[in-house]
Design an enzyme around this catalytic site. Structure first.
Site, mmCIF file in Angstrom:
data_model
loop_
_atom_site.group_PDB
_atom_site.id
_atom_site.type_symbol
_atom_site.label_atom_id
_atom_site.label_comp_id
_atom_site.label_asym_id
_atom_site.label_seq_id
_atom_site.Cartn_x
_atom_site.Cartn_y
_atom_site.Cartn_z
ATOM 1 N N GLU A 13 6.253 2.673 1.265
ATOM 2 C CA GLU A 13 7.471 1.896 1.018
ATOM 3 C C GLU A 13 7.225 0.725 0.075
ATOM 4 O O GLU A 13 8.082 0.392 -0.741
ATOM 5 C CB GLU A 13 8.014 1.379 2.354
ATOM 6 C CG GLU A 13 9.343 0.651 2.237
ATOM 7 C CD GLU A 13 9.855 0.179 3.586
ATOM 8 O OE1 GLU A 13 10.781 -0.642 3.590
ATOM 9 O OE2 GLU A 13 9.329 0.620 4.621
ATOM 10 N N ASP A 14 6.041 0.094 0.173
ATOM 11 C CA ASP A 14 5.840 -1.182 -0.513
ATOM 12 C C ASP A 14 4.786 -1.174 -1.613
ATOM 13 O O ASP A 14 4.560 -2.206 -2.246
ATOM 14 C CB ASP A 14 5.449 -2.261 0.507
ATOM 15 C CG ASP A 14 6.581 -2.545 1.486
ATOM 16 O OD1 ASP A 14 7.739 -2.339 1.114
ATOM 17 O OD2 ASP A 14 6.290 -2.962 2.622
#
Length: 754
Positions: A94-95
């Protein structure tokens, strides 16, 4: 055994060195895992550490501390290595730049599935309803849970650490996260039987949702703590003495009740703190089932029991398979105290719940344990939620039902079928709820109910211990719409709604047609023009329905708003309204003009663009580069859509294959003097996030009378804000002036056209 039950989940101090946390993680794993090979865990740690290298948390500490703390919580639950590795890697997809495929290749598909299940679907944007985003993320999470329950164990550990460090978030974000925790995640931990996670999530959520009440309770409990602890020690010693003299092998421990459980009792029973007497509980752990009842008998001999406060959760386990005997006794000084009696095995289930299934156990390579018996029973509620997912296209309705199902303040009642089976229902449930808890066919054919041998109305509220017989008839006309008001449980209401969808499908289809036609008319649209297969297809794909009758029936029943359907069809129709013209004709005419005309004849379109006059083609502005007057432009003959105008420096034009360049056609601006034509433009603003940033930027637009059409904003974990803004502008010169003004706002890093 006593020491293990008293040990709390690890909660390392902030700004602890990551390498020290990693050592703590390995120590926690070695306490229970027989294998000393932690090489893959170390590789996961280094992968996560490198991926999150330049990222910081809101507190300012290195981001890697978060996944390390999540992994430590999972290790405290004594979970398998794959789950701990996924905990370390749960934010990298996600990051960071790492992908699911890379995770699968290095750590195996099992870990990749877990990481993917925890990864959120999307960032919340300015133009997207937050409830829709929350519902879609929950839909994904529940589906992933049904495939591998370890997904929710990682998510719960993730949420617990985020709640522990919530003080670094803005107040409005604190309330938002705390509310979601209390409504969704703490009840999920309870449904899974993991009390070690549930109680801490409850207390942390209450701290931010009701800070004043939390502080007052904390202070009052602290005031009483000295006298309470002395009394608790006295009671424990006496109870242990009774067990020893009765020759019942046991461990007796005590604990102070958690703040949320006291608060919940005060709210549900409308009591003040001074009216709550059982601020602590004594737990008696014994070897086997017979000892549970033997211990109960001895305690009832030595202390006066409050009969109305006795609960046998061994004979009637809770839905999460929690088992224990609960009794409230009066001590010699008249102080009431609660005693919980259970076996060591029952205590393990109460503490770890479904997580106990995933503790390390010897298994063949590639073999995954399956949930069986009581473990599978715990997941019955999850199957119900998955059914709602299929039946509810409306996100708000789905989210509302999930919250009702998981309501942390809802008390439960226990009732029996004539055969002695126990049914657990929300307090306030009626025979309607009871019937549908047995089977939808029983509820649909119900004509009456007997409770404890006597007939009762269908709105009778079920009491604990009621024996209920549902009367059915094949001649029943089915449920009444009034039942939707009388039913308390989401399960019953959804099954009733499903009956109306199925049995009254023809009526719903007719009503759906009428509603869609009426809404189209209110929008000034001809329904006959909209109601075409090519526009219907867009709606079918969006709501995952197999045919148009299903859409009409859902609209007729109320499961889908007519505006949602018609507006999508209007959007689709706009896209295909341009005049169609064959590629061959257009290209042939371009070539003819190139040969025959030294000076190309230019014809003006209706939007300030002049192009080589071949045909009366529709002219569109491209979305990729959004040209405005003053930009150098070129036309591109688009298949089936006329001419699309691009900036000459547009990446799509610069990277055109040679074969496609024959479609380029000269174009230029020719906006008549005095005409105030506006054109859509988009910019990206990158800035250091701060309070008031959004207000300062939008004020620039307001002062210049520029209408913002759409905003999409997100903030990275480094607190860098990225805003994409779309708006109407008159010229490239006006756009440059606007950008120069925005650059003067505090904290602006860069502005670029998109």
């Amino acid at each position: 055994m006593e020491e293990r039950n008293l040990r709390e989940l690890e909660n390392p101090a902030e700004f602890t060195d990551p390498d020290l946390l990693y050592e703590e993680l390995i120590a926690a794993i070695e306490r229970y895992h027989p294998s000393d090979d932690t090489s893959l865990i170390h590789r996961a740690y280094m992968t996560a550490k490198n991926a999150h290298m330049d990222q910081k948390r809101k507190s300012g500490e290195p981001y890697i501390i978060h996944p390390l703390c999540v992994a430590i919580i999972l290790a405290d639950l004594e979970l398998d290595k794959e789950t701990i590795i996924a905990g370390l890697l749960h934010d990298v997809v996600e990051d960071t730049i790492l992908t699911r495929a890379q995770i699968s290749r290095v750590f195996g598909e099992d870990v990749a599935v877990l990481v993917d299940g925890v990864t959120k679907l999307t960032q919340i944007t300015w133009t997207t309803d937050k409830l829709d985003i929350q519902a879609e993320n929950l839909r994904k999470m529940f589906l992933a849970m049904s495939q591998d329950i370890r997904v929710i164990l990682i998510k719960l550990a993730d949420r617990l650490h985020n709640m522990r460090t919530l003080q670094h978030m803005r107040p409005e974000k604190q309330r938002e996260k705390a509310k979601e925790t209390l409504e969704i995640y703490a009840p999920l931990a309870d449904r899974l039987g993991i009390s070690r996670l549930k109680v801490e999530l409850d207390d942390l959520a209450l701290r931010y949702l009701e800070p004043k009440a939390y502080r007052e309770l904390e202070e009052k409990i602290e005031e009483k703590s000295h006298s309470t602890e002395r009394l608790l020690e006295t009671i424990i010693a006496e109870v242990q003495g009774i067990m020893n003299s009765s020759k019942i092998p046991s461990s007796v421990i005590g604990r102070r009740k958690h703040i949320f459980s006291i608060y919940k009792k005060m709210v549900n029973q409308h009591k003040t703190f001074d009216e709550i007497y059982d601020l602590f509980a004594v737990r008696v752990l014994v070897q086997d089932l017979n000892d549970c009842y033997a211990a109960l008998g001895q305690l009832h001999v030595h202390f006066t029991p409050l009969s109305e406060r006795f609960k046998d959760y061994i004979a009637r386990p809770k839905p999460n398979r929690y088992q224990s005997l609960h009794t409230t006794l009066l001590f010699h000084n008249g102080t009431p105290f609660e005693v919980q009696i259970r076996t060591y095995e029952m205590d393990k289930v109460a503490e770890y719940g479904i997580a106990a299934h995933w503790k390390y156990k010897e298994k063949a390579k590639g073999e995954n344990p399956t949930l069986t018996g009581g473990e599978a029973e715990k997941m019955r509620w999850l199957r119900q939620i998955l059914e709602w997912q299929r039946e509810m296209p409306d996100n708000k309705e789905f989210l509302s039902d999930v919250k009702n199902e998981l309501n942390p303040f809802a008390d439960m009642v226990y009732a029996f079928t004539p055969g002695g089976d126990v049914k657990t229902l929300p307090t306030g449930s009626t025979p309607i709820d009871f019937a549908y808890s047995i089977h939808s066919a029983v509820g649909n054919c119900m004509v009456g109910a007997r409770v404890n041998g006597r007939m009762v109305p269908l709105d009778y509220q079920i009491q604990n211990g009621d024996r209920i017989e549902i009367l059915t008839s094949q001649n029943s006309r089915g449920p009444s719409r009034d039942w939707l008001k009388q039913a308390k449980s989401s399960q019953a209401r959804n099954k009733i709604n499903q009956w109306f969808k199925t049995e009254l499908k023809e009526e719903n289809i007719v009503r759906g047609k009428e509603l869609l036609a009426a809404y189209a008319k209110s929008r000034g649209q001809d329904w006959n023009e909209l109601n075409r297969p090519e526009y219907q297809e867009k709606v079918l794909r969006r709501y995952s329905m197999h045919d148009w009758d299903a859409v009409l029936a859902t609209v007729g029943h109320g499961g889908l708003k007519e505006g949602q359907v018609v507006n999508r069809m209007i959007e689709e129709r706009k896209k295909v309204l341009a005049k169609q013209i064959s590629d061959e004709t257009v290209l042939a005419n371009i070539e003819a003009y190139n040969k025959e005309n030294t000076e190309a004849t230019l014809r003006k379109s209706g939007n300030g663009i002049v192009v080589k006059g071949i045909h009366d083609l529709a002219v569109h502005f491209s979305r990729c580069c959004a040209p405005v007057p003053g930009d150098e432009i070129v036309g591109f003959v688009t298949r089936g859509r006329g001419i699309t105008i691009h900036r000459t420096d547009c990446i799509n034009i610069l990277s055109l294959p040679e074969a496609e360049r024959a479609r380029l056609i000269p174009a230029e601006w020719q906006v008549p003097e005095g005409e105030a034509t506006k054109y859509l433009a988009s910019i990206r603003v990158i800035a250091h996030n701060r309070t008031g940033l959004f207000v300062d930027i939008t004020r620039v637009f307001t002062e210049r009378g520029i209408d913002i059409k759409a905003i999409n904003t997100r903030t990275s974990k480094q607190d860098i804000a990225t805003m994409n803004l779309s708006f109407d502008i008159g010229s490239a010169e006006e756009l440059r002036s606007l950008q120069d003004k925005i650059r003067q706002c505090e904290g602006i890093i860069d502005i670029e056209r998109v």
